[in-house]
Design an enzyme around this catalytic site. Sequence first.
Site, short mmCIF file in Angstrom:
data_model
loop_
_atom_site.label_atom_id
_atom_site.label_comp_id
_atom_site.label_asym_id
_atom_site.label_seq_id
_atom_site.Cartn_x
_atom_site.Cartn_y
_atom_site.Cartn_z
N LYS B 76 0.86 -1.19 0.00
CA LYS B 76 0.00 0.00 0.00
C LYS B 76 0.89 1.24 0.00
O LYS B 76 1.89 1.28 0.72
CB LYS B 76 -0.91 -0.02 1.24
CG LYS B 76 -1.94 1.11 1.27
CD LYS B 76 -2.88 1.01 2.47
CE LYS B 76 -3.94 2.11 2.46
NZ LYS B 76 -4.86 2.03 3.61
N SER B 151 -9.93 2.21 2.66
CA SER B 151 -9.00 2.94 1.82
C SER B 151 -7.99 2.05 1.10
O SER B 151 -7.39 2.50 0.14
CB SER B 151 -8.24 3.97 2.67
OG SER B 151 -7.39 3.30 3.60
N SER B 175 -10.35 -0.04 6.88
CA SER B 175 -9.71 0.08 5.56
C SER B 175 -8.99 -1.16 5.05
O SER B 175 -8.56 -1.19 3.90
CB SER B 175 -8.71 1.25 5.58
OG SER B 175 -9.39 2.47 5.51
#
Lengths: 95, 482
Positions: B76, B151, B175
């Site tokens: 990420k 997210s 998330s």
Amino acid sequence: MSLSLEQVHRIAHLARIAVSDAEAQSTLGQLNDILGLIEQMQAVDTAGVEPMAHAQDLSQRLRDDAVSEADRRADYQAISPDVEAGLFLVPKVIE
Amino acid sequence: MIESSLKKMAAALAAKQISSVELTQLYLDRIAAHNPEINAYITVDADKSLAQARAADARLAKGDFSPLTGIPIAQKDIFCAQGWRTTCGSKMLDNFVSPYDATVIERFNAAGAINLGKTNMDEFAMGSSNETSYYGGVKNPWDRNRVPGGSSGGSAAAVAARLAPAATGTDTGGSIRQPAALCNLTGLKPTYGVVSRYGMIAFASSLDQGGPMARSAEDCALLLNTMAGFDPRDSTSLDRPAEDYARDLDKPLAGLRIGLPKEFFGDGCEPGVMAAVQAAIAEYKKLGAETVDISLPNSHLSVPAYYVIAPAEASSNLSRFDGVRYGYRAPDYSDLNDMYSKTRAQGFGAEVKRRILIGTYVLSHGYYDAYYLQAQRIRRMIADDFVAAFRQCDVILSPTSPCTAFKTGEKAADPVQMYLSDIYTIAVNLAGLPGMSIPCGFADSLPVGLQLIGNYFDEARLLNVAHRYQQATDWHRRAPQL
């Protein structure tokens, strides 16, 4: 509790985010929707409840007072928008 | 090979049936073919990844390897990786090439894993649909007109589309779990403090926690073994003995007490999601578990409390983005304040600005007690509810998200509707507990996620409960057609 346009400008100034009148106007409704969501909390009786700042009730760990990092100033300054002679440059603050 | 578990990939690498360079190239080719449409990655750097793969092959040749040596992992774009552009999904960091590694990256590097690229995400991890990214939304591989969740939406889409064998995510209010649910993945948010936050760009420091996103609980256990561990550079990292999170995977579930919170089984959940969750409960009973009715009476307050605490912490954390030391600086300004204000106005997107403004407001003079302290008191009540619930049960089960993947644009204009996507996940972050999402079926051809919540430090048990279900079902093996 809902915000006024003047308050949005005041908060934006505190947060150092430039907003035009048009932006403040369009943000106002959304901020008030969010505050409406938050408002549910006000009806809750929390007398005597200790605020919980953190998931683990631990005190801050201390480390030895010793140098732990290598000097990498040049690497860190290489990515700055503006540096000179090892200093970060910003607009003049004091006349 | 792309449907093999990480354990099987590692065995193939160890047996020289495939090299790490070949495996990495296989995924780089898939990324080149499909990422232009899916948009799961912000940055791919084939030369860097392949150089790591060659080094991994050298380690494998020498017999000096760990379970992840040679395996490519998508990271990420919230984790700083030295020499890699690290944007956090924001224009503010569009030009930021990190001079150092996050601890999570360092641990993967030490294990010999390959950084396959940096995945797309909501800007500064603020969002539940990946639509707030400066780099554009991510398409859900199951239906390209829908969001992958957020997210960690890029990580979820990358693994679902088999553009990576596994990925990292971070979870502040859901998330990891919500995008895992919307993309048919297994994702784990560990107990707060288990995975180091050093070099993980901060959103809400008392809630943020990194974790794995993969195709099975077994893979997640392997990844967590590498990610978890004490880090003196993170002041909230917990100094605990290392553990093997895979140790209990195969334990039978006979006698397991599964708590069903009545507040998470009421109105507000799509019927198709609830049907899949009920079927999963029936499966668990077949596996020998029993269910216990429990209550989390303050859970309806978790979204309001979160939207005070998280923005308050974010407004403080994001004050560091001022155009002075790194990142974006506005091209024209008159004085220092003007530089700050224009830099932040131009560098941040609309959702990030909204949250900074809310956070600034609730922390400002005259409102601190009414909002911030009140939210922290409610946080304690929510955490205490879990403590009481875990006296009656071993794990808690619920839907992960009240809905399946929604259409792109459907909730983008209404922040409050978007915030309610995380209604079942947020309380877990406020309490600091570990939580997982695992695939448990489909509703109208879209994946449904099952949330499992564990007591503090009960990751091994959560992984066991997830793994046994995955031995009895095949939902987690279903992949979207590309």
